[in-house]
Enzyme design. Sequence first.
Site, PDB file in Angstrom:
ATOM      1  NE  ARG A 285      -0.619   8.247  -2.138  1.00 47.15           N
ATOM      2  CZ  ARG A 285       0.492   7.760  -1.600  1.00 47.15           C
ATOM      3  NH1 ARG A 285       0.436   6.769  -0.715  1.00 47.15           N
ATOM      4  NH2 ARG A 285       1.662   8.281  -1.926  1.00 47.15           N
TER       5      ARG A 285
ATOM      6  CG  ASP B  23       7.883   9.374   2.696  1.00 50.67           C
ATOM      7  OD1 ASP B  23       7.184  10.170   3.368  1.00 50.67           O
ATOM      8  OD2 ASP B  23       7.419   8.639   1.813  1.00 50.67           O
ATOM      9  CD  GLU B  24       8.687   8.206  -2.015  1.00 50.74           C
ATOM     10  OE1 GLU B  24       9.083   7.250  -2.693  1.00 50.74           O
ATOM     11  OE2 GLU B  24       7.484   8.461  -1.841  1.00 50.74           O
TER      12      GLU B  24
ATOM     13  CD1 TRP C 236      11.144   4.637   4.144  1.00 51.01           C
ATOM     14  CD2 TRP C 236      10.567   3.707   2.202  1.00 51.01           C
ATOM     15  NE1 TRP C 236      11.354   5.581   3.170  1.00 51.01           N
ATOM     16  CE2 TRP C 236      11.007   5.032   1.961  1.00 51.01           C
ATOM     17  CE3 TRP C 236      10.151   2.933   1.121  1.00 51.01           C
ATOM     18  CZ2 TRP C 236      11.035   5.586   0.681  1.00 51.01           C
ATOM     19  CZ3 TRP C 236      10.188   3.485  -0.149  1.00 51.01           C
ATOM     20  CH2 TRP C 236      10.621   4.795  -0.366  1.00 51.01           C
TER      21      TRP C 236
ATOM     22  CG  PHE D 232       1.379  -6.742   3.551  1.00 51.14           C
ATOM     23  CD1 PHE D 232       2.627  -7.338   3.431  1.00 51.14           C
ATOM     24  CD2 PHE D 232       0.771  -6.758   4.800  1.00 51.14           C
ATOM     25  CE1 PHE D 232       3.253  -7.943   4.524  1.00 51.14           C
ATOM     26  CE2 PHE D 232       1.388  -7.355   5.896  1.00 51.14           C
ATOM     27  CZ  PHE D 232       2.629  -7.940   5.749  1.00 51.14           C
ATOM     28  CG  ASP D 233       2.127  -1.670  -1.857  1.00 50.05           C
ATOM     29  OD1 ASP D 233       2.956  -2.264  -1.139  1.00 50.05           O
ATOM     30  OD2 ASP D 233       2.374  -0.570  -2.400  1.00 50.05           O
TER      31      ASP D 233
ATOM     32  CD1 TRP E  30       3.083   1.379   1.060  1.00 50.06           C
ATOM     33  CD2 TRP E  30       2.187   3.378   1.506  1.00 50.06           C
ATOM     34  NE1 TRP E  30       3.851   1.968   2.033  1.00 50.06           N
ATOM     35  CE2 TRP E  30       3.331   3.199   2.324  1.00 50.06           C
ATOM     36  CE3 TRP E  30       1.460   4.566   1.612  1.00 50.06           C
ATOM     37  CZ2 TRP E  30       3.767   4.175   3.231  1.00 50.06           C
ATOM     38  CZ3 TRP E  30       1.897   5.534   2.513  1.00 50.06           C
ATOM     39  CH2 TRP E  30       3.028   5.330   3.305  1.00 50.06           C
ATOM     40  CB  THR E  31      -4.734   2.130  -0.784  1.00 48.98           C
ATOM     41  OG1 THR E  31      -4.774   3.540  -0.529  1.00 48.98           O
ATOM     42  CG2 THR E  31      -4.680   1.352   0.515  1.00 48.98           C
ATOM     43  CD  GLU E  32       0.411   4.263  -3.948  1.00 50.76           C
ATOM     44  OE1 GLU E  32       1.420   4.942  -3.690  1.00 50.76           O
ATOM     45  OE2 GLU E  32       0.114   3.224  -3.324  1.00 50.76           O
TER      46      GLU E  32
END
Length: 760
Positions: free
Chosen positions: A164, A328-329, A395, A421-422, A470-472
Amino acid sequence: MRSNIFFKCIIFLCFIGCIKPQPPIRPHIIPIPNEFTLQEGIFILDKDVLLHADAELQSVADFFNNYLKEKLGYSLKIHSKPTTKAILFKLDETIENEEGYELLVDTSQIIIKAKTAKGAFYAMQTFRQLVPPIIESDQVSIRNLDIKDAPRFTYRGMHLDVSRHLFSVDFIKKYIDMMAFLKMNTFHWHLTDDQGWRIEIKQYPELQKVAAFRDETLIGHYNDAPQKFDGKKYGGFYTQEQVKDIVKYASERQITVIPEIEMPGHSQAAIAAYPKLGCTGEPTKVATKWGVFEDIYCPKEETFTFLENVLDEVMPLFPGKYIHIGGDEAPKTRWKACEHCQALIKKEDLKDEHGLQSYFIARMEKYINTKGKSIIGWDEILEGGLAPNATVMSWRGTKSAVEAAKAGHNVIMTPTSHTYFDYYQTDNEDEPLAIGGYLPLEKVYGFNPIPNELTQEEAKYVLGAQGNLWTEYISTSEKAEYMVFPRMIAMAEINWSNPRKRDYQDFTYRLSHFHKWLDALDVNYANHLYEIEGNIGKENEQLVLGLETVIKDKTIRYTTDESSPNLDSEKYTKYLPIEGSTVFKAAVFDEKEKLGRDFTLVFNNHKAVGKVIAIDPKPHKAYAGSGKEGLINGVSGNDSRYGDKEWLGFWGRDVTIKIDLGKPTKITSISTRFYNASGQWIYAPKEIGFSFVNDEDGRTLNRISQISVDDSILIPFTLEIEEVTTQFIEIHIPTYGTIPDGLQGAGNKTWTFIDEIVVR
């Protein structure tokens, strides 16, 4: 003139001779050791100290010596048989744990004992915390002590998403350095996703030219309406030489790097580069916003050949045991409409598209196993049947972990409720933008990676836990550090230390000292140690507000006139009585100044506050807030943190709420609000039902009201009624149902989040 110079030299030499070693500090070690005893006396570390290491531990001793040179300006002299003051690295086969160590400091020597280089390295990390973060002398005093220590879990991980947002090699090395300092041993590197492919694959150059870049990036939050974009091309990738450099750097610090190459979902970037990998064959673009996308790998021979060739370049770069394949997803929309996929389901006698995903994962696992490696996948790989040798990264909660462990599969715990941690880490409104949720430090620290449902034998399959970033919404290294620290520190202690040794109050005390290390290492961290928590309760039938902070040796001062507290404000000593709607403000002070930020609690009195409430079912244990009473305590939840203690979360269940007002009471309205964030699988209900007995005529009144749901994050609802007298109110809230195809989490049950129920 010469005599004057001689005199000055004598004075200077006398001054040098009088310099005292930097005094010892009281150790506040994180993670807390299993056995730790302070002794009388000190060891003085200076240039006269010798260094010796058994051959098996020489690499760690060299690493240690290089560290001392950076820290003190000199390295120690190597000696094969030191008889004077020395630091000794000794191999000790009697230490049971492969990563365990003993560290002994007395006046004449420091002895580090370990069974392996890993144990010796972790002893070194403990040693670092025995000296000040900033050393102002070339001589340092170290307290005499005995430590015997070993980790609780074999897997102690941190994750970083670079798809991301891309981060520099220097930052990744800094990230790894901090992991090593905290005795973590696994770096999970999320390298590919819909928004960018970040690793060089020489056989497929379009991955570097196309898949590594997106046309623009979403501005603000995914749930904002309308969505906005910056119009700027964004991207990049790591060359294989850079990857080798990072892996080597991590290995020198006893950290294994696990790459994640997503499949079959989260693959739109790769399909943008090579459209034939998708089911439609139609061109697509690298995703420019966050979420889940329908273009996923099509399970045809061309795709498997591509993925095998990619892995053939990836696997030699990472000498560790594991390859993470995501799993996933993965929406099944394209597969349902694909003739090839449907024919393959029939040919392989698969039940449905979930079975096809299991086939996909199992086939890739078999190939990876032939290369001497094993796979890790997110817990969706359980759907349709688990691949034979897979490790599950759980998760979506703990249910999948329990299922996998009971089936004899290894498990790594990464539930969103405690390890993402996001998420926001405080309910202050001035926190930087985050994906949502609420995960304060105390909740991270309270996580037990062993689910209660497992027997002692089954618990052995839990390898450990991992913090995920996660870095969105994290585009800079400074913000990444802010979101990770200090929560990574709590995760490190969870994974390493004996739970009987862990205490949150003691942890925060040690953390307050560890802040000096973060400052010295130039780490941008969040400091919420001086924040206040407020709790509403009853004392002798009187509503009261209790205030507390984790640091107990400071003073809380408060106001009730909406002004910010100062040193002249009232000192908090006991519960504050609540007489009506009030705005409470409070802050932590020492003798000279305010520490931290203001705490604000807005109390809105209404007719249900403090009454008796029952809820069926109970809120999900990950989002139980302050309990059922939190729905009628006069305090509304945060507008952007659905996981705070005022919001209650329910997963896939209809909810019935019963309120006993204690006596017949006249009411004219009932209102509440729901969180609505499809990106986090949270959906406001479509309708809500009410019933109550009219105590004046005994009739039961029923109402079913439709809820007007739009793209807003907060969905308010109010039922206006003609004045009625009742003691009992019953509210029925049906779950939204199942997430539709094409949306994040498609096919999964939805969450319902409910805020304060206001009765007037």
